[in-house]
Design an enzyme around this catalytic site. Sequence first.
Site, PDB file in Angstrom:
ATOM      1  N   GLU A 209       0.150  11.850  46.193  1.00 57.00           N
ATOM      2  CA  GLU A 209      -0.203  10.660  45.423  1.00 57.00           C
ATOM      3  C   GLU A 209       0.885   9.614  45.626  1.00 57.00           C
ATOM      4  OE1 GLU A 209      -0.439  11.821  41.351  1.00 57.00           O
ATOM      5  OE2 GLU A 209      -2.475  12.592  41.504  1.00 57.00           O
ATOM      6  N   HIS A 247      -1.637  10.299  36.931  1.00 47.23           N
ATOM      7  CA  HIS A 247      -0.465  11.078  36.555  1.00 47.23           C
ATOM      8  C   HIS A 247       0.734  10.194  36.238  1.00 47.23           C
ATOM      9  CE1 HIS A 247      -2.296  14.601  38.964  1.00 47.23           C
ATOM     10  NE2 HIS A 247      -2.522  14.763  37.682  1.00 47.23           N
TER      11      HIS A 247
END
Length: 320
Positions: A209, A247
């Site tokens: 990510e 996140h």
Amino acid sequence: MSVLIDKNTRVVVQGITGREGSFHAQQMLDYDTKVVAGVTPGKGGTKHLDVPVFNTVAEAVEKTGANASIIFVPPPFAADAILEAFDSELPLAICITEGVPVLDMVRVAATMKDSKTRLIGPNCPGVISPGKCKMGIMPASIHKPGNVGVVSRSGTLTYEAVGQLTALGIGQSTCIGIGGDPIIGTSFLDAIRMFNDDPDTHAIVMIGEIGGNAEEVAAEYIKKRVKKPVVGFIAGQTAPPGRRMGHAGAIISGGHGTAIEKYKAMRAAGIHTIQSPADIGETIARVMGGSKAKAGAKSNASAKARPVKKKASKAKKKKR
């Protein structure tokens, strides 16, 4: 073979009597994972799901020989639960809990530095070695035993990758959800090292990510040490700088941690990069097929080379 967990893993569930702990402990039991103990302070001496419950991890380890812990406790108590597993010298602790305060994890990271306990998470889906052991919340039905190692910061994308692989008849050796928080116990580099050392893992899927530099660090190691094919994807390619996406660790700060930087590092390392998670399964099938074909061609070439040598030497002998 697998990494982290196998049929010999004996699991203690911290928070087994809570809603989440109870539900997922039952799922693990249904998968034939050896759940040998549970821990809920104040409920020691009872049984839950036909599993003995203890007041402390130390007592559970002493009485049952547990060698791994999975943690399903509320965020304010997660750090202490992790450190209790650490104090009991368990080789593995997996923390599923989401929303653990960052300052708590700073304390955990400092305490566990260079320890014998490997922490996975927090804020992760856990680990599964298909057909052997499941610790966490990964849906068992989509997994298939095989030779592809999967490591991901995203639980959902882990399931997506596994679903595609299984649909193509490609099994997995171990799948590791490392978690997406800023401070986690096991990094991409740690997981890649384990997969690289595992003879039964023939290819690796790495799902990263935006945010941080964990993917770049792993890419540098892959470039120098890993001969197995690696397929890489970075989520959050369209995220604007400074905004957190999903996140807590998925944030671009000061121009660092962008998808562009991560893809650049991965390509330089020889990783097979993809722009869409929909291409994970097909890309693994292609690169694994390619490496098999290459090995087959090598072996055919050497097999053909030997008879040619013999014929040449016979012809030489006749001439003499």
